[in-house]
Design a protein around this motif. Structure first.
Motif, mmCIF file in Angstrom:
data_model
loop_
_atom_site.group_PDB
_atom_site.id
_atom_site.type_symbol
_atom_site.label_atom_id
_atom_site.label_comp_id
_atom_site.label_asym_id
_atom_site.label_seq_id
_atom_site.Cartn_x
_atom_site.Cartn_y
_atom_site.Cartn_z
ATOM 1 N N ASP A 17 0.853 -1.184 0.000
ATOM 2 C CA ASP A 17 0.000 0.000 0.000
ATOM 3 C C ASP A 17 0.893 1.240 0.000
ATOM 4 O OD1 ASP A 17 0.923 0.419 2.606
ATOM 5 O OD2 ASP A 17 -0.926 -0.226 3.554
ATOM 6 N N ALA A 18 0.318 2.382 0.268
ATOM 7 C CA ALA A 18 1.074 3.647 0.238
ATOM 8 C C ALA A 18 1.038 4.265 1.631
ATOM 9 C CB ALA A 18 0.501 4.607 -0.796
ATOM 10 N N GLY A 19 1.913 3.779 2.494
ATOM 11 C CA GLY A 19 2.012 4.372 3.819
ATOM 12 C C GLY A 19 0.771 4.226 4.668
ATOM 13 N N GLY A 20 0.072 3.109 4.499
ATOM 14 C CA GLY A 20 -1.132 2.879 5.292
ATOM 15 C C GLY A 20 -2.412 3.218 4.552
ATOM 16 N N ARG A 21 -2.308 3.719 3.337
ATOM 17 C CA ARG A 21 -3.483 3.991 2.512
ATOM 18 C C ARG A 21 -3.522 2.995 1.351
ATOM 19 N NH1 ARG A 21 -6.407 8.283 3.716
ATOM 20 N NH2 ARG A 21 -5.523 10.205 4.546
ATOM 21 N N ALA A 22 -4.719 2.605 0.969
ATOM 22 C CA ALA A 22 -4.860 1.763 -0.215
ATOM 23 C C ALA A 22 -4.422 2.548 -1.452
ATOM 24 C CB ALA A 22 -6.309 1.325 -0.362
ATOM 25 N N ILE A 23 -3.870 1.849 -2.424
ATOM 26 C CA ILE A 23 -3.511 2.494 -3.678
ATOM 27 C C ILE A 23 -4.802 2.929 -4.364
ATOM 28 C CG2 ILE A 23 -2.336 2.246 -5.892
ATOM 29 C CD1 ILE A 23 -0.456 2.060 -3.494
ATOM 30 N N PRO A 24 -4.985 4.215 -4.650
ATOM 31 C CA PRO A 24 -6.258 4.667 -5.215
ATOM 32 C C PRO A 24 -6.338 4.434 -6.717
ATOM 33 C CG PRO A 24 -4.801 6.535 -4.901
ATOM 34 C CD PRO A 24 -4.069 5.322 -4.353
ATOM 35 N N ASP A 25 -7.557 4.467 -7.229
ATOM 36 C CA ASP A 25 -7.765 4.467 -8.665
ATOM 37 C C ASP A 25 -7.468 5.863 -9.210
ATOM 38 O OD1 ASP A 25 -8.629 1.803 -8.667
ATOM 39 O OD2 ASP A 25 -10.697 2.399 -8.215
ATOM 40 N N TRP A 26 -7.030 5.907 -10.468
ATOM 41 C CA TRP A 26 -6.752 7.196 -11.120
ATOM 42 C C TRP A 26 -7.183 7.112 -12.569
ATOM 43 C CZ3 TRP A 26 -4.403 9.330 -15.325
ATOM 44 C CH2 TRP A 26 -4.104 10.699 -15.273
#
Length: 306
Positions: free
Chosen positions: A27-36
């Motif tokens: 993940d990104a530092g505790g956040r889910a990888i977002p859609d873009w």
């Protein structure tokens, strides 16, 4: 009327890159990888008055331990970002992703990004598995970027230590990671040795403005407080997640007026958070000149664009 913004802290998440990270359980530092998508990016930009966004890949970057794989993914994400810029001229630019700690690969990818793809600058993580910007091993890359008078966007990564249970890395560790990199680069003399670099620190510089008096001696030769403060003031700072009435006064009191740029941190900051911090900046009592400088003029000067 507010000046249209240039967003220097706006992330891109190529779908193939997101799928690769997911396959690695990252993940990104505790956040889910977002859609873009370009469409959702443009919608967010329009909602907060951003005319142009400089796209960048966030942590963890592309180097997960394998140089060859990092080189492959750096090329893929940079070509993806360049296509977005070509599809939306005037709306998108991009910071090229490099391959640190693979310095040779980073120099080669920087050359491709600038000479072939027309990158606006590069994004470097503050640290990679405990090696911070400022380390002597990275100097060949910095010399090359200095020769090109590059804009360098520094984004935090996770600390080389286990997170505290219940405290995601993005909440506090990211700010410390940026601060450590800023101190390390200043202490190493990079700001004098590579004077053509313009280095933007994410999230208002982490703790740098707030703690500048405390950390200045650690940034200087022989603990010279004046020198340490002068070095820290050479950095640029973005407003991503930093335009609250608590953080912004510290940033404005410390940073040079021409060294603050607007940042949204979208999509790792969801749309409602990006919009919230943009509204806080709009509500803050700035002069017309300050507002124009932060929203657009400072970034336009960095990138040599009207």
């Amino acid at each position: 009327m507010n000046t249209p913004r240039i967003d220097t802290h706006h992330h891109v998440v190529p779908p193939t890159y997101a799928a690769w990270l997911a396959s690695q359980g990252i993940d990104a530092g505790g956040r889910a990888i977002p859609d873009w998508t370009a469409e959702t990016a443009l919608a967010l930009m329009d909602s907060i008055g951003v005319e142009r966004a400089i796209l960048s890949v966030s942590t963890p970057g592309v180097h997960l331990g394998d140089d060859a794989l990092a080189r492959r993914w750096a090329r893929e994400v940079n070509e993806f970002a360049a296509r977005q810029r070509a599809d939306q001229p005037g709306r998108f630019g991009f910071f090229a992703t490099l391959t640190l700690p693979d310095v040779d690969g980073a120099i080669a990818e920087a050359a491709h990004a600038f000479d072939v793809l027309g990158a606006d600058g590069v994004v470097l993580l503050a640290s990679v598995r405990g090696t911070y910007l400022g380390d002597a091993s990275i100097e060949p890359l910095m010399a090359e970027l200095d020769r090109r008078a590059a804009v360098v966007f520094v984004h935090p990564s996770e600390l080389n230590a286990p997170p505290v249970p219940g405290i995601p890395p993005f909440a506090a560790d990211f700010l410390l990671d940026t601060t450590r990199a800023a101190i390390h680069m200043a202490r190493a003399g990079w700001l004098e040795r590579y004077p053509n670099l313009r280095i933007i620190l994410s999230h208002g510089g982490g703790f740098v403005p707030y703690a500048a008096e405390r950390i200045a001696r650690a940034c200087a030769d022989q603990g010279d407080q004046t020198q340490g403060l002068a070095r820290l003031k050479r950095y640029y700072f973005d407003t991503a997640l930093t335009s609250s009435p608590y953080a912004l006064p510290s940033l404005l009191a410390f940073a040079e007026p021409s060294h603050i740029t607007f940042g949204s941190d979208w999509p790792y900051a969801p749309a409602e958070r990006s919009q919230h911090f943009a509204r806080l900046l709009d509500a803050y009592p700035l002069s017309d000149a300050q507002r124009a400088a932060i929203h657009r003029d400072n970034a336009a000067a960095l990138f040599g664009r009207p």
